[in-house]
Design a protein around this motif. Structure first.
Motif, PDB file in Angstrom:
ATOM      1  N   PHE A 120      45.420  32.999  44.166  1.00 24.70           N
ATOM      2  CA  PHE A 120      44.921  32.144  43.318  1.00 24.70           C
ATOM      3  C   PHE A 120      43.458  32.102  43.166  1.00 24.70           C
ATOM      4  O   PHE A 120      42.791  32.030  42.192  1.00 24.70           O
ATOM      5  N   LEU A 121      42.837  31.849  44.469  1.00 23.66           N
ATOM      6  CA  LEU A 121      41.417  31.598  44.711  1.00 23.66           C
ATOM      7  C   LEU A 121      40.675  32.852  44.651  1.00 23.66           C
ATOM      8  O   LEU A 121      39.542  32.999  44.645  1.00 23.66           O
ATOM      9  N   THR A 122      41.212  34.278  44.867  1.00 27.46           N
ATOM     10  CA  THR A 122      40.531  35.290  45.224  1.00 27.46           C
ATOM     11  C   THR A 122      40.690  36.373  44.119  1.00 27.46           C
ATOM     12  O   THR A 122      39.918  37.452  44.518  1.00 27.46           O
ATOM     13  N   ARG A 123      41.653  36.473  43.413  1.00 29.06           N
ATOM     14  CA  ARG A 123      41.610  37.364  42.269  1.00 29.06           C
ATOM     15  C   ARG A 123      41.207  36.942  40.934  1.00 29.06           C
ATOM     16  O   ARG A 123      41.157  35.565  40.493  1.00 29.06           O
ATOM     17  N   GLU A 124      41.020  37.930  40.068  1.00 25.43           N
ATOM     18  CA  GLU A 124      40.701  37.317  38.558  1.00 25.43           C
ATOM     19  C   GLU A 124      41.984  36.736  38.063  1.00 25.43           C
ATOM     20  O   GLU A 124      43.132  36.869  38.415  1.00 25.43           O
ATOM     21  N   ASP A 169      47.355  25.760  35.568  1.00 24.44           N
ATOM     22  CA  ASP A 169      48.142  25.420  34.369  1.00 24.44           C
ATOM     23  C   ASP A 169      49.429  25.800  34.728  1.00 24.44           C
ATOM     24  O   ASP A 169      49.554  27.009  34.980  1.00 24.44           O
ATOM     25  N   PRO A 170      50.495  25.251  34.722  1.00 25.97           N
ATOM     26  CA  PRO A 170      51.896  25.692  34.902  1.00 25.97           C
ATOM     27  C   PRO A 170      52.459  26.772  34.019  1.00 25.97           C
ATOM     28  O   PRO A 170      53.205  27.596  34.398  1.00 25.97           O
ATOM     29  N   HIS A 171      51.774  26.984  33.065  1.00 22.58           N
ATOM     30  CA  HIS A 171      52.189  28.103  32.033  1.00 22.58           C
ATOM     31  C   HIS A 171      51.249  29.114  32.012  1.00 22.58           C
ATOM     32  O   HIS A 171      51.513  30.201  31.398  1.00 22.58           O
ATOM     33  N   ASP A 172      50.333  29.192  32.928  1.00 26.16           N
ATOM     34  CA  ASP A 172      49.282  30.290  33.367  1.00 26.16           C
ATOM     35  C   ASP A 172      50.275  31.709  33.818  1.00 26.16           C
ATOM     36  O   ASP A 172      50.923  31.548  34.866  1.00 26.16           O
ATOM     37  N   PRO A 173      50.204  32.655  32.876  1.00 28.03           N
ATOM     38  CA  PRO A 173      51.129  33.822  33.463  1.00 28.03           C
ATOM     39  C   PRO A 173      50.393  34.610  34.536  1.00 28.03           C
ATOM     40  O   PRO A 173      50.777  35.304  35.134  1.00 28.03           O
ATOM     41  N   PHE A 174      49.139  34.367  34.935  1.00 24.88           N
ATOM     42  CA  PHE A 174      48.259  34.792  36.062  1.00 24.88           C
ATOM     43  C   PHE A 174      48.070  34.003  37.175  1.00 24.88           C
ATOM     44  O   PHE A 174      46.781  33.688  37.583  1.00 24.88           O
ATOM     45  N   ALA A 175      49.007  33.255  37.372  1.00 25.15           N
ATOM     46  CA  ALA A 175      48.777  32.275  38.489  1.00 25.15           C
ATOM     47  C   ALA A 175      48.477  32.830  39.740  1.00 25.15           C
ATOM     48  O   ALA A 175      47.520  32.272  40.525  1.00 25.15           O
ATOM     49  N   THR A 176      48.996  33.778  40.267  1.00 25.66           N
ATOM     50  CA  THR A 176      48.575  34.625  41.621  1.00 25.66           C
ATOM     51  C   THR A 176      47.348  35.646  41.183  1.00 25.66           C
ATOM     52  O   THR A 176      47.130  36.445  41.960  1.00 25.66           O
ATOM     53  N   GLY A 177      47.020  35.622  39.941  1.00 20.73           N
ATOM     54  CA  GLY A 177      45.804  36.509  39.467  1.00 20.73           C
ATOM     55  C   GLY A 177      46.103  38.013  39.510  1.00 20.73           C
ATOM     56  O   GLY A 177      47.392  38.524  39.548  1.00 20.73           O
ATOM     57  N   PHE A 178      45.266  38.823  39.253  1.00 20.02           N
ATOM     58  CA  PHE A 178      45.373  40.326  39.167  1.00 20.02           C
ATOM     59  C   PHE A 178      44.023  40.873  39.686  1.00 20.02           C
ATOM     60  O   PHE A 178      42.975  40.176  39.586  1.00 20.02           O
ATOM     61  N   ALA A 179      44.163  42.106  39.887  1.00 21.84           N
ATOM     62  CA  ALA A 179      42.775  43.097  40.157  1.00 21.84           C
ATOM     63  C   ALA A 179      43.203  44.538  39.392  1.00 21.84           C
ATOM     64  O   ALA A 179      44.037  45.089  39.940  1.00 21.84           O
ATOM     65  N   LEU A 180      41.981  45.020  39.109  1.00 23.71           N
ATOM     66  CA  LEU A 180      42.136  46.233  38.486  1.00 23.71           C
ATOM     67  C   LEU A 180      41.222  47.350  39.224  1.00 23.71           C
ATOM     68  O   LEU A 180      39.994  46.733  39.611  1.00 23.71           O
TER      69      LEU A 180
END
Length: 343
Positions: free
Chosen positions: A51-55, A321-332
């Motif tokens: 949550f803290l380290t990815r987009e 936000d409990p509805h956030d689809p990117f709660a654990t983030g992403f990286a490209l």
């Protein structure tokens, strides 16, 4: 990972390297010690770190330091270094950021001209001496955990560069330190992308070629970083630590500079009281000093002191936000580098 409140983060850098400090709102982690809490983040539940380290909440160059109550009576605070690949036990630049944040926000009382701050880390106790003037933290000197050499001139087989040599040493985490000319590069800003890719490629190869284990902390058993180096006739060293999945350290690297002191001592090139300047890819500097000798698990070791400066430059508030689809983030891979798929 659930948070009842928003997360309060101080924005801090040390010689250009991000070292943000999460000061409140984090969920309580299982574990009686900082080491156990770090192992929980790495092996049981990594959602807070992600949550803290990815987009979209972070970029590849950001690190967030999780501030914790100390688990030992002789410490003022504890912290864990959260990076995109894993939670790490210690970092010199991040430790300087944490000390600066603690003092300049009043979480630890500042005393001028010097305040001593003791930090509980998964690698051991760090004693920081902060020089303070006019309510500001002017510089921080870290008495780091003992640094020691695992092996000198270890042979690493690579498809691209053939057999290269690396010094394997511990300075708070384990390093493979490599003379940069072995990969045909220089430590200059325009080579940052190539250095990052070379370092992450070599790190992947090390996993099957070099075994490490801290004799007193067995769960510290992996080479965290490849650090390229250029040594100069005046005794200074230019460093470039590479971080998975593919970037370079903006700072001169405190734990890497500590490991370098152990390497120089093992080669007979350093004695107690000697100092060396470590210079980063963007020109920032740390002073590394050998305070004395000791042993770790029967190995000769040195007592390093690293001096540098951090800067608090802002504040951030995050919420999930409990509805956030990117709660654990992403990286490209366009910005995160060639090994992004392994995060």
């Amino acid at each position: 990972m659930t948070t009842a409140n928003s997360l309060e983060i101080l924005l801090v850098h040390c010689q250009g390297e991000s070292g943000n400090v999460l000061v409140s709102g984090a969920p309580e982690l299982p574990g009686a010690t900082v080491l156990e809490k770090m192992n929980f983040l790495n092996h049981v539940d990594n959602s807070l770190r992600l949550f803290l380290t990815r987009e979209p909440r972070a970029q590849v160059v950001q690190t967030t330091n999780l501030l914790l109550p100390p688990s030992r009576p002789d410490a003022d605070a504890g912290f864990i270094v959260l990076q995109p690949d894993m939670a790490h036990p210690m970092s010199g630049s991040n430790c300087i950021c944490v000390v600066t944040a603690l003092l300049e926000t009043g979480r630890v009382k500042m005393t001028e001209p010097e305040t001593i701050v003791r930090l509980d880390t998964a690698a051991g106790l760090i004693v920081a001496r902060a020089r303070c003037v006019g309510g500001r933290c002017i510089s921080v000197s870290l008495d780091n955990v003992p640094a020691f050499v695992v092996s000198l001139d270890a042979a690493i087989e690579t498809p691209k560069w053939g057999t290269i040599q690396a010094d394997i040493a511990f300075g708070g985490v384990f390093y493979a330190q490599i003379d940069v000319d072995q990969v045909g590069l220089r430590i200059v800003p325009e080579a940052a992308r190539a250095l990052a890719e070379a370092g992450t490629e070599i790190k992947a190869l090390l996993k099957n070629q070099i075994d490490v284990e801290h004799p007193d902390i067995p769960s510290l058993n992996e080479i965290a970083y490849v650090m390229f180096r250029e040594r100069h006739d005046d005794g200074t060293i230019t460093t470039c630590t590479t971080l998975k999945p593919g970037r370079v350290d903006r700072s001169p690297c405190g734990t890497g500079s500590s490991a370098n002191l152990a390497i120089l001592h093992a080669r007979g090139q350093l004695k107690t009281g000697d100092k060396r300047i470590s210079r980063s890819i963007i020109g920032g500097t740390f002073t590394a000093e050998m305070l004395g000798e000791t042993t770790v698990g029967g190995r000769p070791a040195v007592l390093p002191r690293i001096t540098g400066q951090g800067y608090v430059f802002g504040r951030q508030e995050l919420r999930l936000d409990p509805h956030d689809p990117f709660a654990t983030g992403f990286a490209l891979s366009d910005t995160w580098g060639p090994q992004v798929g392994e995060l």
